[in-house]
Design an enzyme around this catalytic site. Structure first.
Site, PDB file in Angstrom:
ATOM      1  N   HIS A   1       2.288  -2.462  -0.013  1.00 42.23           N
ATOM      2  CA  HIS A   1       3.181  -3.242  -0.215  1.00 42.23           C
ATOM      3  C   HIS A   1       4.283  -3.585   0.904  1.00 42.23           C
ATOM      4  CE1 HIS A   1       6.438  -5.749  -2.163  1.00 42.23           C
ATOM      5  NE2 HIS A   1       5.630  -6.189  -3.077  1.00 42.23           N
TER       6      HIS A   1
ATOM      7  N   GLU B   1       6.798  -4.091   8.986  1.00 46.55           N
ATOM      8  CA  GLU B   1       5.817  -4.296  10.110  1.00 46.55           C
ATOM      9  C   GLU B   1       4.818  -3.026  10.612  1.00 46.55           C
ATOM     10  OE1 GLU B   1       5.890  -7.110  12.057  1.00 46.55           O
ATOM     11  OE2 GLU B   1       7.734  -7.772  11.140  1.00 46.55           O
TER      12      GLU B   1
ATOM     13  N   HIS C   1      -0.735  -9.110  -6.197  1.00 45.80           N
ATOM     14  CA  HIS C   1      -0.797  -8.868  -4.877  1.00 45.80           C
ATOM     15  C   HIS C   1      -2.452  -8.392  -4.719  1.00 45.80           C
ATOM     16  CE1 HIS C   1       3.346  -8.996  -4.797  1.00 45.80           C
ATOM     17  NE2 HIS C   1       3.520  -7.898  -5.125  1.00 45.80           N
TER      18      HIS C   1
END
Lengths: 122, 122
Positions: B9, B47, B77
């Site tokens: 996540h 990132e 998700h």
């Protein structure tokens, strides 16, 4: 008697919570010899909450409980919230032995599980 | 070349993201024969994001990628966000074969991992 309390975050999405309850059921089939009592509980958004899950185990005769956080990372919930709730609840049960297992991402088996999941992808 | 892209996540907490990167590193040690390229990526807050993770794999020569969601439950998700991002990204790479593995809670190894974590608790 030893109990295992699987603690998930809890979701507004009913199916996610049901997956956790079903996982506790699978655990019950697999390790009832080691843990006579096995339940699921939730940090928030679903029942039973952690204190109620602990009470449920005690009501069924548990003298020791392993709280097993169903979390992948060592975030705030694992580092602070769950230990705080467990410690607060424990003050009501001075004879209870209760311990918290490490979060799942720390398990040496996680790499095997990930590789198996990747290789099973069709 | 086959690549494995582990997608978590992502967290505002740097240590959680680092745990995922380290897990990808552990995977690299364990299954580099099966997957020449292994990276971590994130849905948000860290990132590389999923499209950048996919690009990274392709830049290193990947012709097929297994996206491995590092999620326990089949929430939004897993069911919607990750497939949508992967499908949108795929339109830029028509020759790429890309598949998404099931979330970890569905793995038959999860029960073993949970029991091992519980039994290791001191």
């Amino acid at each position: 008697m030893k109990a295992l309390l699987l603690i998930a975050h809890g979701s507004h999405r009913k199916q996610s919570n049901e997956e956790v309850v079903m996982l506790a059921e699978r655990l019950r089939h697999s390790c009832s010899e080691q843990y006579s009592i096995i339940h699921a509980g939730f940090l928030e958004f679903a029942e039973p909450l952690i204190p109620d899950g602990i009470k449920k185990c005690i009501d069924e005769g548990a003298s020791s409980i392993i709280v097993l956080p169903y979390f992948l990372n060592s975030g705030h919930h694992v580092i602070e919230d769950i230990p705080n709730i467990v410690n607060n609840t424990k003050t009501h049960y001075p004879d209870l032995e209760i311990k918290i297992a490490t979060h799942l991402g720390a398990s040496p088996l996680m790499v095997d599980l990930l590789i198996t999941a990747a290789n099973a992808t069709k």
